[in-house]
Design a protein around this motif. Structure first.
Motif, PDB file in Angstrom:
ATOM      1  N   GLN A   1       0.970  -1.184  -0.003  1.00 29.74           N
ATOM      2  CA  GLN A   1       0.013  -0.017  -0.065  1.00 29.74           C
ATOM      3  C   GLN A   1       0.773   1.070   0.123  1.00 29.74           C
ATOM      4  OE1 GLN A   1      -3.682   0.023   2.595  1.00 29.74           O
ATOM      5  NE2 GLN A   1      -2.955   1.875   3.426  1.00 29.74           N
ATOM      6  N   GLU A   2       0.570   2.178  -0.801  1.00 32.50           N
ATOM      7  CA  GLU A   2       1.340   3.479  -0.916  1.00 32.50           C
ATOM      8  C   GLU A   2       1.092   4.191   0.444  1.00 32.50           C
ATOM      9  OE1 GLU A   2       1.916   5.184  -5.098  1.00 32.50           O
ATOM     10  OE2 GLU A   2      -0.210   4.421  -4.897  1.00 32.50           O
ATOM     11  N   GLN A   3       2.131   4.975   0.907  1.00 38.29           N
ATOM     12  CA  GLN A   3       2.200   5.594   2.198  1.00 38.29           C
ATOM     13  C   GLN A   3       1.287   6.799   2.157  1.00 38.29           C
ATOM     14  OE1 GLN A   3       6.186   6.449   3.119  1.00 38.29           O
ATOM     15  NE2 GLN A   3       6.695   4.357   3.839  1.00 38.29           N
ATOM     16  N   THR A   4       1.173   7.317   0.915  1.00 39.24           N
ATOM     17  CA  THR A   4       0.399   8.512   0.695  1.00 39.24           C
ATOM     18  C   THR A   4      -0.956   8.332   0.326  1.00 39.24           C
ATOM     19  OG1 THR A   4       0.914   8.757  -1.486  1.00 39.24           O
ATOM     20  CG2 THR A   4       2.307   9.979   0.167  1.00 39.24           C
TER      21      THR A   4
ATOM     22  N   ASN B   1      -3.995   3.261  -2.025  1.00 36.80           N
ATOM     23  CA  ASN B   1      -3.910   2.660  -3.106  1.00 36.80           C
ATOM     24  C   ASN B   1      -2.974   1.262  -2.902  1.00 36.80           C
ATOM     25  OD1 ASN B   1      -3.837   1.906  -6.222  1.00 36.80           O
ATOM     26  ND2 ASN B   1      -1.663   2.572  -6.176  1.00 36.80           N
TER      27      ASN B   1
ATOM     28  N   TYR C   1      -0.976  -2.155  -4.680  1.00 35.86           N
ATOM     29  CA  TYR C   1      -0.269  -2.473  -6.026  1.00 35.86           C
ATOM     30  C   TYR C   1       0.915  -3.716  -5.502  1.00 35.86           C
ATOM     31  CZ  TYR C   1       3.978  -0.302  -3.627  1.00 35.86           C
ATOM     32  OH  TYR C   1       5.145   0.132  -2.864  1.00 35.86           O
TER      33      TYR C   1
ATOM     34  N   GLU D   1      11.068  -0.233  -8.058  1.00 33.07           N
ATOM     35  CA  GLU D   1      11.319   0.024  -6.756  1.00 33.07           C
ATOM     36  C   GLU D   1      12.841   0.429  -6.346  1.00 33.07           C
ATOM     37  OE1 GLU D   1      11.640  -2.640  -2.635  1.00 33.07           O
ATOM     38  OE2 GLU D   1      12.724  -3.250  -4.640  1.00 33.07           O
TER      39      GLU D   1
ATOM     40  N   TRP E   1       5.906   6.337 -10.745  1.00 31.56           N
ATOM     41  CA  TRP E   1       4.875   5.509 -11.531  1.00 31.56           C
ATOM     42  C   TRP E   1       4.906   5.796 -12.826  1.00 31.56           C
ATOM     43  CZ3 TRP E   1       2.775   1.239 -10.307  1.00 31.56           C
ATOM     44  CH2 TRP E   1       2.694   0.787  -8.809  1.00 31.56           C
TER      45      TRP E   1
END
Length: 283
Positions: free
Chosen positions: A67-70, A73, A75, A116, A196
């Motif tokens: 999960q994205e920190q901000t 979302n 992925y 990454e 991205w």
């Protein structure tokens, strides 16, 4: 038919952490990884078909839902093995398409990717093979194929980390080329870590004699602030002229004596639609 219907319903109902996302209903969802689990769904096949790790590590491939920190979302992060583990030469993961791409037809595929970290060696694309043969053939299971790597080739050529396509291929022997920036006439810059990129690949599955077995690539992200066509008529790897049925990814640590590196590649929002469609499936 049931699976395709479920995937279509899922795409229509998808509300992700990008906000109250609107999904273009002309697109079919392959996977957006918005599940409650931290692992890939059971629709994915995860195979380590050339595991030469020493000391031996059973199932070294890393396949995580993150999960994205901000935002909320989620992925898929793929690595051939954990940092420091080398020798996993062909880390495969693949999922069946909601619709097959028949011979004679054209379809557009959309995938968001994020490096990454480098160094790494990753490829993704489409196959007309079934699971047992994908496991057996590995790289030669691909037809349209995109590549992300900064590895050094056997001839000493050092890849930059730019997105690559198959310039030409004969009997599975592929020659790769960086995507091109038509605005300056140069090869594209390396993909930026942690950023991205949206990738559209238009796949022409007509017979070779009719100009098919090729794919063209568009991208947005990094140096491309607007969507840009960056390669035209890249070649299928094998040109089997058969229906395309699986989305396939592969990662490679390199050999024990000369490892490439275990940097990960993230995937999100994998979709397909018929014909040539250059809109984004999720806004």
């Amino acid at each position: 038919m049931k699976k395709s219907y479920q995937l279509l319903v899922a795409s229509l109902l998808c509300v992700s952490a990008k906000g109250m996302a609107e999904v273009d209903t002309s697109w079919l969802l392959i996977d957006d990884f918005e599940s409650a689990s931290n692992t890939l769904s059971s629709d994915w096949h995860i195979r380590d078909v050339q595991n030469e790790t020493n000391p031996f590590v059973k199932s070294p491939q890393i396949a995580l839902i993150k999960q994205e920190q901000t935002s909320q979302n989620q992925y898929y992060l793929k690595k051939p093995a954990a940092n420091g583990v080398v020798g996993n030469r062909k880390a495969l993961s693949y999922i069946q398409l909601p619709n097959t791409l028949n011979v004679g037809d054209t379809a557009t595929f959309y995938t968001r990717i994020m490096v990454e970290s480098f160094p790494n060696n990753h490829s993704f694309g489409l196959s007309n093979q079934r699971p047992a043969d994908i496991d057996k053939l590995a790289y030669n299971a691909f037809e349209p194929m995109l590549r992300v790597t900064d590895k050094t080739e056997s001839d000493g050529t050092r890849n930059s980390g730019a997105l690559m396509v198959i310039k030409e291929a004969l009997n599975g022997k592929a020659k790769y080329q960086d995507i091109q920036n038509p605005l300056n006439g140069k090869a594209a810059e390396p993909l930026q870590e942690g950023k991205w990129y949206e990738v559209w690949y238009v796949v022409d599955n007509r017979l070779k004699e009719n100009g098919g077995q090729t794919y063209s690539v568009y991208i947005r992200g990094g140096e491309f602030s607007q969507q840009q066509k960056v390669y035209d008529n890249a070649e299928f790897r094998m040109k089997r002229e058969a229906e395309l049925v699986y989305f396939v990814t592969i990662a490679n640590t390199g050999p024990l004596k000369q490892p490439y590196g275990n940097g990960g590649l993230a995937y999100d929002d994998i979709y397909m639609t018929t014909g040539i469609e250059l809109s984004a499936p999720v806004d």
